[in-house]
Write an enzyme that holds these catalytic residues in place. Structure first.
Site, mmCIF file in Angstrom:
data_model
loop_
_atom_site.group_PDB
_atom_site.id
_atom_site.type_symbol
_atom_site.label_atom_id
_atom_site.label_comp_id
_atom_site.label_asym_id
_atom_site.label_seq_id
_atom_site.Cartn_x
_atom_site.Cartn_y
_atom_site.Cartn_z
ATOM 1 N N CYS A 3 0.855 -1.183 0.000
ATOM 2 C CA CYS A 3 0.000 0.000 0.000
ATOM 3 C C CYS A 3 0.892 1.233 0.000
ATOM 4 O O CYS A 3 1.762 1.389 0.867
ATOM 5 C CB CYS A 3 -0.901 -0.012 1.235
ATOM 6 S SG CYS A 3 -1.718 1.562 1.545
ATOM 7 N N CYS A 6 0.796 3.223 3.218
ATOM 8 C CA CYS A 6 1.521 2.536 4.294
ATOM 9 C C CYS A 6 3.025 2.748 4.119
ATOM 10 O O CYS A 6 3.753 2.966 5.102
ATOM 11 C CB CYS A 6 1.209 1.046 4.293
ATOM 12 S SG CYS A 6 -0.409 0.613 4.973
ATOM 13 N N HIS A 98 -7.904 8.283 3.599
ATOM 14 C CA HIS A 98 -7.205 9.568 3.633
ATOM 15 C C HIS A 98 -8.213 10.691 3.525
ATOM 16 O O HIS A 98 -9.271 10.542 2.912
ATOM 17 C CB HIS A 98 -6.163 9.673 2.516
ATOM 18 C CG HIS A 98 -6.670 9.345 1.145
ATOM 19 N ND1 HIS A 98 -6.890 8.044 0.732
ATOM 20 C CD2 HIS A 98 -7.007 10.132 0.104
ATOM 21 C CE1 HIS A 98 -7.326 8.058 -0.510
ATOM 22 N NE2 HIS A 98 -7.425 9.316 -0.926
ATOM 23 N N HIS A 100 -8.541 14.647 2.376
ATOM 24 C CA HIS A 100 -7.949 15.761 1.647
ATOM 25 C C HIS A 100 -8.322 17.062 2.363
ATOM 26 O O HIS A 100 -9.507 17.329 2.588
ATOM 27 C CB HIS A 100 -8.513 15.861 0.225
ATOM 28 C CG HIS A 100 -8.285 14.664 -0.653
ATOM 29 N ND1 HIS A 100 -7.341 14.649 -1.661
ATOM 30 C CD2 HIS A 100 -8.892 13.451 -0.703
ATOM 31 C CE1 HIS A 100 -7.384 13.487 -2.294
ATOM 32 N NE2 HIS A 100 -8.320 12.741 -1.736
HETATM 33 P P1 DGP Z 1 -8.142 9.745 -3.936
HETATM 34 O O1 DGP Z 1 -8.479 9.941 -5.391
HETATM 35 O O2 DGP Z 1 -9.155 10.386 -3.024
HETATM 36 O O3 DGP Z 1 -7.864 8.296 -3.612
HETATM 37 O O4 DGP Z 1 -6.798 10.567 -3.714
HETATM 38 C C1 DGP Z 1 -5.526 10.000 -3.698
HETATM 39 C C2 DGP Z 1 -4.549 11.129 -3.675
HETATM 40 O O5 DGP Z 1 -3.283 10.596 -3.357
HETATM 41 C C3 DGP Z 1 -4.386 11.861 -5.006
HETATM 42 O O6 DGP Z 1 -4.797 13.216 -4.840
HETATM 43 C C4 DGP Z 1 -2.912 11.791 -5.316
HETATM 44 C C5 DGP Z 1 -2.303 11.349 -4.012
HETATM 45 N N1 DGP Z 1 -1.146 10.481 -4.142
HETATM 46 C C6 DGP Z 1 -1.096 9.299 -4.796
HETATM 47 N N2 DGP Z 1 0.121 8.762 -4.694
HETATM 48 C C7 DGP Z 1 0.865 9.632 -3.948
HETATM 49 C C8 DGP Z 1 2.216 9.628 -3.492
HETATM 50 O O7 DGP Z 1 3.019 8.714 -3.745
HETATM 51 N N3 DGP Z 1 2.604 10.697 -2.752
HETATM 52 C C9 DGP Z 1 1.767 11.727 -2.456
HETATM 53 N N4 DGP Z 1 2.257 12.733 -1.728
HETATM 54 N N5 DGP Z 1 0.492 11.759 -2.851
HETATM 55 C C10 DGP Z 1 0.051 10.714 -3.606
#
Ligand code: DGP
Length: 112
Positions: A3, A6, A98, A100
């Site tokens: 994940c 994680c 998560h 936002h």
């Molecule tokens: P959601 O679509 O609600 O599952 O949002 C997932 C968010 O996670 C998306 O806005 C981009 C962010 N994200 C995905 N991978 C990474 C990562 O490796 N690092 C960071 N900082 N954010 C990530």
């Protein structure tokens, strides 16, 4: 666990950390949708809102207690939006709960 959040929580993938304690981590979204776009995650793997239960809701409460000071420390004095996408209809793309935090400009009133 394969994940990505994680791995971020275990420092195996770098992130721009905003806040961290024993239960949660807040870091900048890699693809910001607003001038401030912070993700807040529990360190324990909870897949989505659907898996919140009496066994883990204490962590969720701690996260919600920390969200206002995290937003304030990011300078969001005029307000902010809190979103948690749950499941495919909501376009949840990472299967680790998560939240936002979005702000830093006037956000659109209509989210749908
Ligand atoms: P959601 O679509 O609600 O599952 O949002 C997932 C968010 O996670 C998306 O806005 C981009 C962010 N994200 C995905 N991978 C990474 C990562 O490796 N690092 C960071 N900082 N954010 C990530």
């Amino acid at each position: 666990m394969d994940c990505i959040f994680c791995k971020i929580a275990r420092n195996e993938i770098p992130s721009k950390k905003i806040y961290e304690d024993d239960y949660m981590l807040a870091f900048n979204d890699i693809n910001p949708q607003a001038p401030v776009h912070i993700l807040v995650i529990p360190k324990q793997h909870i897949p989505s809102l659907d898996e919140i239960n009496t066994g883990n809701s204490d962590v969720i409460a701690k996260i919600f207690e920390c969200i206002p000071p995290i937003a304030a420390s990011a300078g969001l004095i005029n307000g902010y939006r809190l979103i948690s996408n749950c499941g495919s209809d909501a376009c949840q793309s990472v299967g680790h709960l998560h939240f936002h935090i979005l702000g830093g400009r006037q956000l659109p009133a209509n989210m749908a």
